[in-house]
Design a protein around this motif. Sequence first.
Motif, mmCIF file in Angstrom:
data_model
loop_
_atom_site.group_PDB
_atom_site.id
_atom_site.type_symbol
_atom_site.label_atom_id
_atom_site.label_comp_id
_atom_site.label_asym_id
_atom_site.label_seq_id
_atom_site.Cartn_x
_atom_site.Cartn_y
_atom_site.Cartn_z
ATOM 1 N N ALA A 186 0.833 -1.206 0.000
ATOM 2 C CA ALA A 186 0.000 0.000 0.000
ATOM 3 C C ALA A 186 0.864 1.252 0.000
ATOM 4 C CB ALA A 186 -0.936 -0.011 1.207
ATOM 5 N N TRP A 187 2.009 1.193 0.691
ATOM 6 C CA TRP A 187 2.941 2.332 0.658
ATOM 7 C C TRP A 187 3.398 2.607 -0.764
ATOM 8 C CZ3 TRP A 187 5.309 6.513 2.332
ATOM 9 C CH2 TRP A 187 6.555 6.852 1.792
ATOM 10 N N ALA A 188 3.782 1.576 -1.488
ATOM 11 C CA ALA A 188 4.231 1.765 -2.868
ATOM 12 C C ALA A 188 3.113 2.347 -3.728
ATOM 13 C CB ALA A 188 4.713 0.433 -3.445
ATOM 14 N N ALA A 189 1.879 1.914 -3.479
ATOM 15 C CA ALA A 189 0.745 2.434 -4.242
ATOM 16 C C ALA A 189 0.507 3.905 -3.955
ATOM 17 C CB ALA A 189 -0.504 1.619 -3.921
ATOM 18 N N GLN A 190 0.650 4.317 -2.689
ATOM 19 C CA GLN A 190 0.478 5.730 -2.326
ATOM 20 C C GLN A 190 1.643 6.568 -2.847
ATOM 21 O OE1 GLN A 190 -0.232 6.222 1.869
ATOM 22 N NE2 GLN A 190 -2.324 5.451 1.727
ATOM 23 N N ALA A 191 2.858 6.054 -2.729
ATOM 24 C CA ALA A 191 4.026 6.803 -3.210
ATOM 25 C C ALA A 191 3.933 7.045 -4.717
ATOM 26 C CB ALA A 191 5.303 6.045 -2.865
ATOM 27 N N ALA A 192 3.329 6.114 -5.447
ATOM 28 C CA ALA A 192 3.150 6.301 -6.889
ATOM 29 C C ALA A 192 2.243 7.491 -7.177
ATOM 30 C CB ALA A 192 2.567 5.029 -7.513
ATOM 31 N N ALA A 193 1.254 7.717 -6.324
ATOM 32 C CA ALA A 193 0.370 8.872 -6.504
ATOM 33 C C ALA A 193 1.138 10.172 -6.321
ATOM 34 C CB ALA A 193 -0.795 8.794 -5.515
ATOM 35 N N VAL A 194 2.033 10.208 -5.343
ATOM 36 C CA VAL A 194 2.865 11.402 -5.136
ATOM 37 C C VAL A 194 3.761 11.645 -6.343
ATOM 38 C CG1 VAL A 194 4.701 12.413 -3.725
ATOM 39 C CG2 VAL A 194 2.823 11.176 -2.616
ATOM 40 N N GLU A 195 4.430 10.599 -6.803
ATOM 41 C CA GLU A 195 5.384 10.713 -7.906
ATOM 42 C C GLU A 195 4.728 11.256 -9.168
ATOM 43 O OE1 GLU A 195 8.753 10.433 -10.334
ATOM 44 O OE2 GLU A 195 8.614 10.332 -8.135
ATOM 45 N N ALA A 196 3.490 10.857 -9.436
ATOM 46 C CA ALA A 196 2.812 11.239 -10.677
ATOM 47 C C ALA A 196 2.122 12.595 -10.596
ATOM 48 C CB ALA A 196 1.791 10.164 -11.046
ATOM 49 N N PHE A 197 2.059 13.188 -9.414
ATOM 50 C CA PHE A 197 1.262 14.412 -9.251
ATOM 51 C C PHE A 197 2.022 15.637 -9.743
ATOM 52 C CE2 PHE A 197 -0.317 17.997 -6.645
ATOM 53 C CZ PHE A 197 -1.656 17.937 -6.975
ATOM 54 N N ASP A 198 1.339 16.469 -10.497
ATOM 55 C CA ASP A 198 1.918 17.740 -10.949
ATOM 56 C C ASP A 198 0.775 18.699 -11.276
ATOM 57 O OD1 ASP A 198 3.196 19.905 -12.052
ATOM 58 O OD2 ASP A 198 4.433 18.739 -13.429
ATOM 59 N N VAL A 199 0.562 19.659 -10.407
ATOM 60 C CA VAL A 199 -0.486 20.656 -10.609
ATOM 61 C C VAL A 199 0.123 22.050 -10.796
ATOM 62 C CG1 VAL A 199 -0.892 21.274 -8.184
ATOM 63 C CG2 VAL A 199 -2.821 21.245 -9.785
ATOM 64 N N SER A 200 1.426 22.078 -11.089
ATOM 65 C CA SER A 200 2.149 23.347 -11.106
ATOM 66 C C SER A 200 1.610 24.331 -12.135
ATOM 67 C CB SER A 200 3.641 23.106 -11.348
ATOM 68 O OG SER A 200 3.839 22.379 -12.555
#
Length: 256
Positions: A177-191
Motif C-alpha cells: 500500500a505504501w508503494a501504491a500511495q508513493a506512486a500517486a505522489v510521484e505522478a502528481f503535478d499541478v504546477s
Amino acid sequence: MSTASNGSVSLYYEVDGDPDRGTVLLLGDAGYGAWQWGWQHAGLTGPFETVVTDLRGTGRSDAPPGPYTVDDFVADVQAVLEAHGSRRIHVVGAGLGGMVALELARLSSRPRSLALLGTAPVGADLTLDPLYGDPSDPDALEASLAAALSRDFLDAHPDVVEQVVEWRAAEDATPEAWAAQAAAVEAFDVSDRLYEVDVPSLVIHGRDDAVWPVERGRRLARELPRGEFVGLDGGHLIGIERSRAVNDRLFGFLGA
C-alpha cells in the motif's frame, strides 16, 4: 466511527465536534495512519467539527491493489463528504494529503480554505523511502522517524517516539500500500494549474524537511493566487514537532 464507499473501496472516517461551528477535514500523508493528527485533532475539535479519514491503504480503510492516483483519493474524499453530508469545508492536508486537498479545491467548490503542511505542487524527484517503515518491524518504524523529525526532537521526546511507533504499527500502510500511495505522489503535478485554486491557502513547511524540500513549499505558496507561506524550524512532521506553533497558525487562519 463511520464508513463510506467509493465503488468497492470502503473508507473509514471519524467525526467529532459541532458542525454549526464549521467543518475541518484532515487528510494525512503517504503511509501514515490517522495517528498523525493527534496533535491537531484535540485542539481543533470544539472550535470546529473535525472529520478525519484514513486514506485508502492505511488504517481501517481498504487497501486495494495499486498504484493509486491523487484522483483516486479525491474520489474517496468526495465519497466521505457525501456520506457525512458536508457541503463547505476547510481542508488541512499533509504531504500526499495536501496534494489531494489541492486537487479537491481545483475540481470542487466544497473547500472554503486550504492549510497545507509539508506538501508540494509537484511530486517528481521526491525520495520518499526514508519516511517509510514496515509496520511489522518496530525497529524500522523508529529508524524511519529520523527522516521525519529533527534529531533534537527525537532526543528530547523518547516517550513520544515510543508512542508513535506503537500507533504506526497499528495504522500505517503495508509495503504494498505504501508503494501504491508513493506512486500517486510521484505522478502528481499541478504546477501549471495552481491559478485554478482560488481559495485562501496557508502553506506551513518545516525549514529542515529532509524529504519534501522547503523550497517546494515556498513555490507552492508563491504560485497559489491566495497563498501565504509560514516556515518553521523542524522536519517533515511539522505538525508534531512544532504542534503549538502550527495550531496557533491554524486557529488564526481558520478563524479568519
